[in-house]
Design a protein around this motif. Structure first.
Motif, PDB file in Angstrom:
ATOM      1  N   ALA A   1      29.924  40.892  42.178  1.00 26.98           N
ATOM      2  CA  ALA A   1      29.705  39.483  42.552  1.00 26.98           C
ATOM      3  C   ALA A   1      31.008  38.844  43.036  1.00 26.98           C
ATOM      4  N   ILE A   2      32.110  39.166  42.374  1.00 31.56           N
ATOM      5  CA  ILE A   2      33.401  38.583  42.758  1.00 31.56           C
ATOM      6  C   ILE A   2      33.813  39.067  44.154  1.00 31.56           C
TER       7      ILE A   2
ATOM      8  N   SER B   1      31.648  37.427  46.765  1.00 34.57           N
ATOM      9  CA  SER B   1      31.930  36.004  46.985  1.00 34.57           C
ATOM     10  C   SER B   1      33.180  35.794  47.834  1.00 34.57           C
ATOM     11  N   THR B   2      34.177  36.665  47.673  1.00 33.12           N
ATOM     12  CA  THR B   2      35.416  36.493  48.444  1.00 33.12           C
ATOM     13  C   THR B   2      35.242  37.037  49.870  1.00 33.12           C
TER      14      THR B   2
ATOM     15  N   VAL C   1      28.770  44.820  37.573  1.00 40.07           N
ATOM     16  CA  VAL C   1      27.974  43.688  38.077  1.00 40.07           C
ATOM     17  C   VAL C   1      28.879  42.486  38.369  1.00 40.07           C
ATOM     18  N   ILE C   2      29.771  42.199  37.439  1.00 37.53           N
ATOM     19  CA  ILE C   2      30.657  41.032  37.589  1.00 37.53           C
ATOM     20  C   ILE C   2      31.586  41.210  38.804  1.00 37.53           C
ATOM     21  N   TRP C   3      32.203  42.378  38.890  1.00 40.65           N
ATOM     22  CA  TRP C   3      33.159  42.590  39.988  1.00 40.65           C
ATOM     23  C   TRP C   3      32.472  42.657  41.344  1.00 40.65           C
TER      24      TRP C   3
ATOM     25  N   LEU D   1      28.912  49.018  33.121  1.00 41.30           N
ATOM     26  CA  LEU D   1      27.845  48.401  33.935  1.00 41.30           C
ATOM     27  C   LEU D   1      28.054  46.887  34.064  1.00 41.30           C
ATOM     28  N   VAL D   2      28.339  46.229  32.935  1.00 42.00           N
ATOM     29  CA  VAL D   2      28.507  44.768  32.996  1.00 42.00           C
ATOM     30  C   VAL D   2      29.703  44.413  33.881  1.00 42.00           C
TER      31      VAL D   2
ATOM     32  N   ILE E   1      40.814  44.274  29.714  1.00 43.47           N
ATOM     33  CA  ILE E   1      39.858  43.286  30.232  1.00 43.47           C
ATOM     34  C   ILE E   1      40.054  43.093  31.727  1.00 43.47           C
ATOM     35  N   LEU E   2      41.306  43.051  32.114  1.00 45.89           N
ATOM     36  CA  LEU E   2      41.667  42.732  33.495  1.00 45.89           C
ATOM     37  C   LEU E   2      42.967  43.476  33.816  1.00 45.89           C
TER      38      LEU E   2
ATOM     39  N   PHE F   1      40.878  42.826  46.464  1.00 48.06           N
ATOM     40  CA  PHE F   1      41.056  41.659  45.597  1.00 48.06           C
ATOM     41  C   PHE F   1      42.082  42.014  44.517  1.00 48.06           C
TER      42      PHE F   1
ATOM     43  N   ILE G   1      46.837  41.455  38.093  1.00 48.62           N
ATOM     44  CA  ILE G   1      46.094  40.304  38.637  1.00 48.62           C
ATOM     45  C   ILE G   1      46.563  38.999  37.991  1.00 48.62           C
TER      46      ILE G   1
ATOM     47  N   LEU H   1      27.349  50.903  29.170  1.00 46.38           N
ATOM     48  CA  LEU H   1      26.926  49.500  29.305  1.00 46.38           C
ATOM     49  C   LEU H   1      28.111  48.590  29.627  1.00 46.38           C
ATOM     50  N   THR H   2      29.254  48.865  28.989  1.00 43.52           N
ATOM     51  CA  THR H   2      30.461  48.073  29.247  1.00 43.52           C
ATOM     52  C   THR H   2      30.872  48.187  30.711  1.00 43.52           C
TER      53      THR H   2
END
Lengths: 259, 271
Positions: free
Chosen positions: B45-46, B49-50, B41-43, B37-38, B194-195, B55, B199, B34-35
Motif C-alpha cells: 500500500a505504501i 501510494s507513493t 500488505v502494508i508495504w 504477510l501483514v 520493525i523498520l 522508497f 529509513i 503471518l507477520t
C-alpha cells in the motif's frame, strides 16, 4: 450480581495494594506499556515523514485509528485479557482446580483474578495518541456516540478473543505463545481498511470483525463512511457468543494437569 | 572434565531439554508467515501510494527480502537469558551455579547455542520455506549468504550479551520486570526489525550507528541484500564484520565488569 461486583472491586483493590509493594517496578512497567502504545504511531510517522502514506488517510487520521485500537486494547488488557496468561499459568501449575471449588462462577473468578493494573499505561498511551490526533483534527464531523458504541464493541471483540485463547490454554497445556498470535492479529487492526485487499477487508469486517477495534470507531468519529459497520457489530456479538460457548465447553473437558 | 567436554555436555543436555518445547516452537510456522504477510500488505500500500519504485532506498522486492530475512533471523538470535537469570536470582536457584566450577555466562551461552540449534530446524528453515512458497523463492536469491551467516553470528552474541546485562538488574532490584519491559519496547526499533534503520531521520541513524543493537536484525538483513549503509556511512562486508566484532568485544568487557560488581550483591536466598 451486586455481591459479584463488590467482590470484583475487592479483587482490584487487593491487586493494586499487592503491586504497590514494588512501586518503582510498577511505575517503570506502566511507563513501558505507555511507550509500547507509541510504537505503531512512530512507525507510521516515520513512513509519512519519508514521503509514504496510506491511501485516503492523513497522518492524524491514522493516529486517531491507532488511538482507538490502543484504548480498546488497553481497557481490555487491564480488565480481563489477563485471563489468557492466568489460565496458562494456573493450568500448568495445577492451581486452576482451586477456581472450580469456589462458590462463584469460574469465568467471573478468572476475570477478577486477572485484573492487570500495569495496563493503565496502555490506556494512558491510547488516550494520549487519541488526544494528539484530535488536536491536529480540530473539525471532525462524525458522531462521538457512534465512536463510543464502536469502542464498546471493540472491547467486546477482545473479550471474545480472550475467551477463545483461554479455552485453548485449558485444552492444551503450555500455550504461552498464543500472546504472539494476539499481538499479530492486532497489528492488522493498526492500519486503515483501505490498505487491505477485498478478501482481507471483508474477512476483518465481517468474519473476524477485527476492524471494530480501530477502523470503525475512527471512521465514525471522522465522519467517513463505515460500510459493513453494522455487520461488524452483529459479527462481534456472534464472535463473543462463540467465545463463551467454546470456553464453557473447554472447561467441561478440563483435566487437571499440574506440573 | 575438559573445557570443550563441559561445553558439549551442556549443549547436548540443552538439546534434550528443548525437545520438550518443539511443539511450542512449531507455533512459529503460523506466526512467522503471518507477520511477513501483514508487512507485505502494508508495504504494498505504501509503495502504491507513493507511485515510486524506490522508497527509503529500497525497492519493493528488497523491502520484502529485508522483512523476511530480518524476521527469520530473529529465530536464530533470540534468547531469554535475562528471564533465566532474573528467575534464578529471585528464586534463589542462582546459588547452585555459584557452587559449580563453571562460569554462569559460559553456561548460559552454550545453553543458547543448544536451544537455537533446534530453532534452526524447527523454526528458521520451515518458516523460510513457507515464506518462499507464499511470495516466491526469488526474494531469497543472494550472493552474500556467507556474509549474512557471519553477521548472524555477531547478532547472536550481541543479543546474548545485551540480555545478560539486562538480567543482571536482578541483582540490584527485587523486581526488574519494568526495566526489562521498557527495554523490550525500545528494542523493537533499535534492532531494525520493525523498520529498516536507514529509513529513520538522520539524527536517529547517527545514534543507531554507534549502538550494537543494529547487528541483531538490521545488519544481517542488509548483508543478505548485499550492502551496509547507516547515517551516511557505507561499509564493505569485511569492515561491517570487523565493526561488529569490535562492538561485541566492548560489550563483552562491559558484561564482565558489570557481572563482577553485580554478583557481589547477591544474597544467596530467594527474595
Amino acid at each position: 450480581m451486586i455481591s459479584n461486583i463488590k467482590l470484583h472491586l475487592q479483587f482490584m483493590k487487593m491487586r493494586i495494594a499487592s503491586r504497590m509493594a514494588y512501586r518503582l517496578d510498577f511505575l517503570v512497567s506502566a511507563v513501558a506499556f505507555f511507550t509500547f502504545q507509541l510504537v505503531a504511531p512512530l512507525f507510521v510517522g516515520i513512513i509519512y515523514l519519508a514521503g509514504g502514506e496510506f491511501p485516503g488517510w492523513s497522518y492524524p487520521q491514522v493516529l486517531l485509528l491507532q488511538g482507538a485500537l490502543n484504548l480498546s486494547r488497553g481497557i481490555s488488557f487491564m480488565l480481563f485479557f489477563g485471563i489468557l496468561w492466568n489460565t496458562i499459568q494456573r493450568v500448568r501449575r495445577g492451581t486452576f482446580d482451586l477456581f472450580l471449588l469456589k462458590p462463584v462462577s469460574t469465568l467471573w473468578l478468572l476475570v477478577m483474578d486477572s485484573f492487570d493494573e500495569e495496563d493503565v499505561g496502555q490506556v494512558m498511551g491510547g488516550l494520549t495518541v487519541t488526544l494528539v490526533a484530535l488536536y491536529f483534527l480540530p473539525d471532525v464531523q462524525g458522531s462521538v456516540l457512534l465512536y463510543l458504541l464502536f469502542m464498546l464493541f471493540g472491547v467486546m471483540f477482545f473479550f471474545g478473543l480472550a475467551l477463545l485463547s483461554s479455552a485453548a490454554s485449558i485444552l492444551f497445556v503450555n500455550t504461552h505463545r498464543l500472546y504472539e498470535f494476539v499481538d499479530l492479529i492486532t497489528i492488522f487492526a493498526a492500519y486503515p481498511k483501505t490498505v487491505f485487499s477485498g478478501g482481507l477487508a471483508i474477512t476483518f469486517s465481517v468474519i473476524l470483525p477485527l476492524f471494530v477495534v480501530s477502523y470503525y470507531p475512527a471512521s465514525a468519529l471522522l465522519g467517513f463512511a463505515y460500510e459493513q459497520g453494522i455487520a461488524a457489530m452483529i459479527s462481534t456479538i456472534i464472535f463473543v457468543s462463540i467465545g463463551l460457548l467454546v470456553w464453557h465447553t473447554a472447561l467441561k473437558k478440563y483435566k487437571s494437569a499440574g506440573g | 572434565m575438559g573445557f570443550m567436554q563441559t561445553n558439549w555436555s551442556i549443549y547436548f543436555a540443552t538439546l534434550k531439554e528443548t525437545t520438550a518445547y518443539r511443539i511450542v516452537m512449531l507455533f512459529s510456522l503460523i506466526t512467522g508467515p503471518l507477520t511477513v504477510l501483514v508487512n507485505y500488505v502494508i508495504w504494498k500500500a505504501i509503495f502504491a501510494s507513493t507511485g515510486k519504485a524506490v522508497f527509503g532506498g529500497f525497492t519493493f522486492e528488497q523491502m520484502l527480502t529485508y522483512i523476511a530475512i530480518s524476521h527469520v533471523t530473529w529465530y536464530l538470535v533470540w534468547d531469554d537469558t535475562e528471564d533465566d537469570l532474573i528467575e534464578g536470582v529471585r528464586e534463589g536457584n542462582f546459588t547452585a551455579y555459584l557452587l559449580k566450577p563453571l562460569s554462569y555466562i559460559r553456561f548460559a551461552f552454550v545453553k543458547k547455542v543448544g536451544h537455537r540449534t533446534w530453532a534452526l530446524f524447527i523454526e528458521y528453515l520451515p518458516v523460510l520455506i513457507i515464506i518462499g512458497l507464499m511470495f516466491g523463492f526469488q526474494i531469497f536469491k543472494s550472493s552474500n549468504v556467507l556474509w549474512y551467516a557471519l553477521m548472524v553470528i555477531i547478532g547472536f552474541i550481541t543479543l546474548f550479551l545485551v540480555n545478560m546485562l539486562l538480567g543482571m538488574f536482578a541483582f540490584w532490584f527485587i523486581r526488574p520486570k519494568g526495566i526489562v519491559w521498557m527495554y523490550r519496547m525500545a528494542a523493537r526499533f533499535l534492532y531494525g526489525g520493525i523498520l529498516p534503520l536507514s529509513i529513520f531521520p538522520l539524527a536517529m541513524q547517527k545514534i543507531f550507528f554507534f549502538l550494537p543493537f543494529q547487528f541483531v536484525a538490521y545488519v544481517p538483513a542488509q548483508a543478505f541484500i548485499g550492502r551496509y549503509e547507516l547515517a551516511g556511512v557505507t561499509l564493505q562486508p569485511l569492515e561491517t564484520l570487523l565493526y561488529g566484532a569490535f562492538q561485541v568485544f566492548i560489550l563483552y568487557l562491559v558484561v564482565l565488569l558489570f557481572w563482577r560488581i553485580s554478583v557481589k550483591k547477591f544474597c544467596g536466598v530467594g527474595t
